[in-house]
Structures are given as structure tokens and as C-alpha cells.
Design an enzyme around this catalytic site. Structure first.
Site, short mmCIF file in Angstrom:
data_model
loop_
_atom_site.label_atom_id
_atom_site.label_comp_id
_atom_site.label_asym_id
_atom_site.label_seq_id
_atom_site.Cartn_x
_atom_site.Cartn_y
_atom_site.Cartn_z
CG ASP A 280 -2.83 -1.86 -0.28
OD1 ASP A 280 -3.36 -0.80 0.12
OD2 ASP A 280 -2.18 -1.93 -1.34
CB SER B 151 -4.48 -0.96 -3.89
OG SER B 151 -3.17 -1.51 -3.87
CG HIS B 152 -1.91 3.32 0.08
ND1 HIS B 152 -2.85 2.65 0.82
CD2 HIS B 152 -0.95 3.70 0.96
CE1 HIS B 152 -2.48 2.63 2.09
NE2 HIS B 152 -1.33 3.25 2.21
NE ARG B 153 -0.12 -0.45 3.80
CZ ARG B 153 0.25 0.07 4.96
NH1 ARG B 153 1.49 0.46 5.13
NH2 ARG B 153 -0.61 0.20 5.95
#
Length: 355
Positions: free
Chosen positions: A279, A202-204
Site C-alpha cells: 500500500d 503495509s503501513h497506511r
């Protein structure tokens, strides 16, 4: 021709691995690394593993808001292009580096070639969506990964020429995924066995920069007891630490936190996972290439074909929906959606035609 290729993050390093070597057999290419992903050690691993030529120029531009970062990239790229005088500027994907490279070139009346053109999530809240739309509409040559992308460009009546070449990431996956899957060292480091864990990423900004959504992400990861390997993106780690929630993940018996990984180590974990929770647009595709079911923590995706084929499910940050999707039975069929592994050759051929 003299070509300046602008890259800035790790997925673009992967895409360049499929194109730069072939491009340099016919043309004079100079790679410019904006520095958008600025962890030099990990960037170096990607260049070494994927045999991408080292960038001839590095701008060391990172951090700040999207607006600030893009403005600094434009300020750096303008004089660089005036000095280099390329015939073409090549950009990949949908990052700030993409739109900055495209806009700087277009303003200098240099033709722009956009690889991975035509992708749409139809979610203008995402900076990536704005970047890809703007870049498509200022490009002279739009090289698409799928028929869906071609249809999107036709519907928008873009001014440039669109060509279906396939996805260059298929080229890289076909070359490296079998070797990575056979290497179980990253699994042993994480304390997991093949087919018995979920790989999560996850990095969004929409997930990790909003405290309420970040908390939902933590709750989603904490639910259940199946092993989850979670390589921490630097931004995600910083946000979790600042919110005081990193300790919860560190103390959970089933969660294996890992540092950011090189391409081969990450691909080993992906290809051997039972399922992927992400994501990331790129990880959705790589999971499809590897035949690993994917659950996407967004409510839209630009890679709609993976959803249509049943290999990808959009759950946003709904914990119950995510865990139901993680335990679904994958489809029996996995069609070749994004090409045959020769997209890099078609990219170069299209650029030859532009010349």
C-alpha cells in the site's frame, strides 16, 4: 545559497541520497531530520547505506495524531529557520514533515522548493494527499517527476514555477538496485529463493488503523500458500498485536515475518521477488523500476502511470482480486516513465536558476 532541507522518513532519506551530495558541491545545505521515523538504528542504516550526509539538526518529533505531530514540527521549525536564515527551504514528497517544512518556510517568507511536486491520488481521505496539495500551493519552485504531475499543476494553476526534472528515486534505483539484487543474504534469512515469493508491505493508516480493514489485510495475506515475505512496519506490528491477530501470521507456514529492513536488504527482497503486494507509493515505483509486477492494496494511487502501463493493479483489500492480480502475466514493455537517472542534477540546476 544557504539551504535548509527538511526530511523525516525513510523514503525522504532515499530521495536526499540523489540530491544532497550534488547540492553541497554548489551550496551550503543543512539537513534537518524531524524524527517522524524515529527508529534511530534503522535511520542510521539508511544514512550509512545511501551515503546521505548526517543531519545537522534533529528535532526528535514523532508520534501523535497528524495534527498534533504537524503542530509540533511547526513549533520546532519556526525558531530553527529564524536562527538559520536560509535562502531556500527544500522539502520532499508528501509527509507531515513536508507540509510542516513548507508552511514554516512560507510563513517566514522563505522560498520553498518541493521535490516530487504535482502528484495526485485525488483521494482527500489520505493525509498524504492533503500534505502534497498544500505544499504545492505554497511552493515557489515545484520539481515534478512526470508529465502527469506537470498537467496536474497546470490544471490547479499553482503560483510557483513548475519544472519537469524526473524522479530522483530513479537515480538511486539505477545506482543501488543491481548491487542489491546480487546479494541474496536477505533471501536466505527469509528462507526464500529468487522469483519464488511475494514481497508484501503495509503501513497506511487507512489499512492498519481501522480494525475491519486490518482484518481484511490479514485474511488477504493468509489466503494462498505461496511464500510471502512481510517486513513489519512498527505501526502495523503494533496494531496486529493489539488486535490479537499477529499470532495468525506468525503461525502461517507460508508467511515470513521480518523486522523493518534497511534500504539494501529491502531492495534485495524487492528486486528478487516474483511480485510485490503493497500500500506504499514508493514501493509501487521501486517495483516498476525493477520490473517486478505490483499489486496495490488501495483503490487510488498517485503513480497512475504504473497502472496505465499494466505493471500495477489496484485491488484495495479484495482478497480474490489481489490473488488474481498476483498471478497475471506482466506486460512485455516497460517504458521509461520517470526519467533517465539524472533527476538530481536537474533539481540542483533548477535551484541554481532560482538563485
Amino acid at each position: 545559497m544557504r539551504i535548509v532541507t527538511v526530511i523525516g522518513n525513510r523514503p525522504q532519506f532515499v530521495k536526499a541520497a540523489a540530491v544532497s551530495r550534488l547540492l553541497r558541491e554548489r551550496h551550503d545545505e543543512h539537513l534537518v531530520h524531524t524524527g517522524q521515523h524515529h527508529d534511530d538504528e534503522l535511520s542510521a542504516i539508511f544514512f550509512e547505506e545511501l551515503q546521505v550526509p548526517r543531519p545537522e539538526r534533529q528535532l526528535h518529533i514523532s508520534g501523535g495524531t497528524n495534527t498534533d505531530q504537524t503542530a509540533r514540527m511547526l513549533a520546532g521549525l519556526g525558531p530553527l529557520l529564524a536562527e538559520e536564515q536560509p535562502n531556500v527551504v527544500l522539502v520532499y514528497g508528501d509527509t507531515n514533515s513536508t507540509v510542516a517544512g513548507g508552511l514554516a518556510a512560507a510563513q517566514a517568507n522563505i522560498p520553498v522548493v518541493h521535490v516530487e511536486a504535482g502528484m495526485r491520488s485525488f483521494d482527500r481521505r489520505m493525509p498524504e494527499e492533503l500534505n502534497r496539495v498544500l505544499t504545492d500551493h505554497l511552493s515557489a519552485l515545484l520539481l515534478t517527476p512526470s508529465q502527469t504531475a506537470m498537467d496536474n499543476l497546470a490544471r490547479e494553476s499553482v503560483a510557483g514555477r513548475a519544472v519537469l526534472v524526473g524522479d530522483v528515486m530513479v537515480d538511486v534505483a539505477l545506482l543501488f538496485q543491481p548491487r542489491a539484487k546480487a546479494d541474496h543474504h536477505p533471501l536466505r534469512d527469509a528462507g526464500v529463493a529468487p522469483g519464488e515469493y511475494v514481497l508484501a508491505t503495509s503501513h497506511r493508516a487507512g489499512n492498519v488503523d481501522v480494525p475491519e480493514r486490518l482484518r481484511k489485510l490479514v485474511d488477504l495475506l493468509l489466503a494462498g500458500d505461496e511464500p510471502v515475505v512481510f517486513p513489519l512496519h512498527p505501526r502495523t506490528g503494533a496494531r496486529l498485536d493489539a488486535a490479537g491477530w499477529l499470532d495468525e501470521l506468525q503461525e502461517a507456514d507460508h508467511i515470513r515475518l521480518a523486522p523493518p529492513l534497511g534500504y539494501m536488504a529491502f531492495t534485495s527482497l524487492l528486486t528478487n521477488a516474483r511480485a510485490v503486494l503493497t500500500d506504499s507509493g514508493g514501493v509501487q515505483k521501486e517495483a516498476y523500476f525493477a520490473g517486478v509486477p505490483c499489486v496495490t492494496m488501495r483503490d487510488t494511487t498517485e503513480w497512475v502511470e504504473t497502472v496505465d502501463m499494466g505493471w500495477n493493479v489496484l485491488v484495495d483489500l479484495d482478497r480474490d482480486a489481489a490473488h488474481a492480480a498476483l498471478h497475471r502475466t506482466p506486460p512485455a514493455q516497460r517504458p521509461e516513465l520517470y526519467g533517465d537517472g539524472r533527476a538530481g542534477e536537474r533539481v540542483v540546476a533548477a535551484i541554481d536558476d532560482l538563485a
